[in-house]
Design a protein around this motif. Structure first.
Motif, PDB file in Angstrom:
ATOM      1  N   HIS A 184     124.200  11.551  36.381  1.00 41.80           N
ATOM      2  CA  HIS A 184     123.812  10.301  37.030  1.00 41.80           C
ATOM      3  C   HIS A 184     124.310   9.079  36.259  1.00 41.80           C
ATOM      4  O   HIS A 184     124.161   7.950  36.709  1.00 41.80           O
ATOM      5  N   ALA A 185     124.874   9.332  35.072  1.00 44.34           N
ATOM      6  CA  ALA A 185     125.449   8.215  34.303  1.00 44.34           C
ATOM      7  C   ALA A 185     126.970   8.406  34.279  1.00 44.34           C
ATOM      8  O   ALA A 185     127.617   8.223  35.295  1.00 44.34           O
ATOM      9  N   TYR A 186     127.546   8.862  33.146  1.00 46.20           N
ATOM     10  CA  TYR A 186     129.014   8.931  33.080  1.00 46.20           C
ATOM     11  C   TYR A 186     129.579  10.295  33.450  1.00 46.20           C
ATOM     12  O   TYR A 186     130.769  10.407  33.759  1.00 46.20           O
ATOM     13  N   GLY A 187     128.752  11.324  33.383  1.00 42.54           N
ATOM     14  CA  GLY A 187     129.168  12.640  33.858  1.00 42.54           C
ATOM     15  C   GLY A 187     130.377  13.239  33.144  1.00 42.54           C
ATOM     16  O   GLY A 187     131.143  13.995  33.742  1.00 42.54           O
ATOM     17  N   LEU A 188     130.565  12.917  31.873  1.00 39.20           N
ATOM     18  CA  LEU A 188     131.697  13.502  31.137  1.00 39.20           C
ATOM     19  C   LEU A 188     131.318  14.913  30.666  1.00 39.20           C
ATOM     20  O   LEU A 188     130.174  15.163  30.328  1.00 39.20           O
ATOM     21  N   SER A 189     132.299  15.800  30.631  1.00 39.94           N
ATOM     22  CA  SER A 189     131.971  17.139  30.139  1.00 39.94           C
ATOM     23  C   SER A 189     131.892  17.096  28.611  1.00 39.94           C
ATOM     24  O   SER A 189     132.477  16.236  27.970  1.00 39.94           O
ATOM     25  N   ARG A 190     131.138  18.046  28.054  1.00 34.49           N
ATOM     26  CA  ARG A 190     130.961  18.083  26.593  1.00 34.49           C
ATOM     27  C   ARG A 190     132.282  18.212  25.852  1.00 34.49           C
ATOM     28  O   ARG A 190     132.400  17.850  24.705  1.00 34.49           O
ATOM     29  N   ARG A 191     133.266  18.799  26.535  1.00 35.07           N
ATOM     30  CA  ARG A 191     134.566  18.978  25.889  1.00 35.07           C
ATOM     31  C   ARG A 191     135.349  17.687  25.808  1.00 35.07           C
ATOM     32  O   ARG A 191     136.310  17.578  25.072  1.00 35.07           O
ATOM     33  N   ARG A 192     134.944  16.710  26.607  1.00 34.49           N
ATOM     34  CA  ARG A 192     135.666  15.431  26.629  1.00 34.49           C
ATOM     35  C   ARG A 192     134.959  14.345  25.828  1.00 34.49           C
ATOM     36  O   ARG A 192     135.328  13.177  25.890  1.00 34.49           O
ATOM     37  N   VAL A 193     133.916  14.744  25.120  1.00 32.23           N
ATOM     38  CA  VAL A 193     133.230  13.806  24.231  1.00 32.23           C
ATOM     39  C   VAL A 193     133.319  14.391  22.825  1.00 32.23           C
ATOM     40  O   VAL A 193     132.895  15.516  22.597  1.00 32.23           O
ATOM     41  N   THR A 194     133.919  13.651  21.908  1.00 36.04           N
ATOM     42  CA  THR A 194     134.140  14.163  20.556  1.00 36.04           C
ATOM     43  C   THR A 194     133.434  13.290  19.531  1.00 36.04           C
ATOM     44  O   THR A 194     133.563  12.067  19.548  1.00 36.04           O
TER      45      THR A 194
END
Ligand code: SAH
Ligand code: SF4
Length: 369
Positions: A184-194
């Motif tokens: 419901h916010a940015y919806g980034l996958s865990r793999r795309r957040v470092t």
């Protein structure tokens, strides 16, 4: 007190709404307005009941840091200078690449870990950023990119590689990460957040347990004697223990490798022996290695390794079967390349109200998508 809704992760926002006598789905609706549509004005959240809009206007606001600088380089790299209070400013950098857009986000004003080659470290520590100031960088980037004509696309990847050590500010960083990940916010996958760390082991364990995302570890040296000198936190958390923490982290991580960052310092850590020692380290943890040509700053005691030396170093690693990338320098023309970012950080020693320019070293990254 008026609550800044950028400080609230999804669960906290639901609790706030419960206190206001509102259902959880209302909180999710507001999350979408704020983070997906970039709306800060409750009056414009048109599918909310007027009574709720009025309640929010009384009790809350949406307040991101003020943009006090905005520059774009020919290659599309864009840098925002964000004022977070009277004496502190931090920077966020957007790096467009084929098929993705990466935002490099700061977690602290200054840093207390004092790595020898890092200008943020040289400035000392001013304060932790709040969740609103951290997620606010992403909120602002998306808002500004939406306004930009032409090809700019929204942020698809986030790297916590701006100013500061994120694992020393997890209280504020974790809610910000949760917002990055929430559908419901940015919806980034865990793999795309470092998250990038200099090796704060308790923080690595906590991140693993509470909010595992991709991990980058700033190694920079293949033995304790050298690493003690370059990354002083190594005296507390030496390489052996750091590697064990990496293995523990990987049990929960969204990727099956850790990225080791290795800054290339001429004549210091860029020799063939170092490369061979690094191969031995890499054998102990599933990893990729990212070589970062050192970016000089005023009074820096190091020089960047020659390209030929970097190539030779990379070759030794590659021959041993290790995946190696060498970080490209982006955005030089606007001082947004690795080692060129400037934020204003208050002078701690004189406690003056004035600001002085602070050179921030930034690692514009080429982490895999
Ligand atoms: N504190 C965290 C994250 C911020 S620094 C950490 O240290 O990992 C992000 C990256 O930039 C780190 O890998 C850091 O070592 C690197 N870096 C710092 N100074 C640099 C410089 N002068 N040139 C190139 N990279 C640098
Ligand atoms: Fe802090 Fe990272 Fe710079 Fe080290 S490299 S001083 S941990 S910001």
């Amino acid at each position: 007190m008026i609550a800044n809704l950028l400080d609230f992760d999804p669960a906290a926002l639901e609790r706030l709404f419960a206190q206001l006598g509102e259902k959880p789905f209302r909180a999710r609706q507001v999350l979408r307005w704020i983070h997906q549509r970039g709306e800060a004005d409750f009056a414009r959240m048109s599918d909310l009941a007027k009574s709720l809009r009025d309640k929010l206007r009384e009790a809350a606001r949406v307040a991101a840091p003020a943009v006090v600088g905005d520059s774009v380089a020919a290659d599309g790299t864009r840098k925002w200078l964000l004022q977070v209070d009277g004496t502190n400013a931090v920077e966020a950098v957007y790096i467009p690449e084929a098929g993705r857009g990466t935002l490099c986000v700061s977690s602290q004003a200054g840093c207390m870990l004092d790595c020898a080659f890092c200008s943020t470290g040289k400035q000392g520590f001013n304060r932790n950023l709040s969740t609103a100031e951290i997620i606010g960088q992403l909120w602002i980037a998306n808002r500004e990119l939406r306004r930009a004509p032409g090809r700019a696309r929204a942020v698809t990847n986030v790297v916590m590689m701006g100013m500061g050590e994120p694992l020393l500010n997890l209280e504020q960083v974790i809610p910000a990460l949760r917002l990055m990940l929430d559908d419901h916010a940015y919806g980034l996958s865990r793999r795309r957040v470092t998250v990038s760390t200099s090796g704060v082991i308790p923080g690595m364990d906590r991140l693993r347990d509470e909010c595992p995302v991709a991990l980058a570890v700033s190694l920079h040296a293949p033995d304790d004697a050298l690493r003690d000198r370059l990354v002083p936190v190594n005296r507390k958390y030496p390489i052996r223990e750091l590697l064990a923490a990496c293995r523990r982290y990987l049990e929960e991580a969204p990727r099956d490798f850790v990225t080791f960052e290795y800054v290339m310092l001429e004549g210091v850590n860029d020799g063939e022996q170092c490369a061979h020692d690094l191969v031995a380290i890499a054998a102990q943890v599933p990893c990729k290695i990212n070589l970062i040509p050192f970016n000089p700053f005023p009074k820096a005691a190091f020089r960047r390794s020659e390209p030929a030396r970097i190539r030779r170093f990379a070759e030794i690693l590659q021959r041993a079967g290790i995946t190696v990338t060498t970080r490209k320098t982006r955005g030089d023309a606007i001082d947004a390349a690795c080692g060129q970012l400037a934020g204003d950080v208050a002078d701690r020693t004189r406690r003056s109200r004035s600001t002085r320019p602070a050179r921030k070293v930034h690692p514009l990254t080429e982490l895999p998508a």
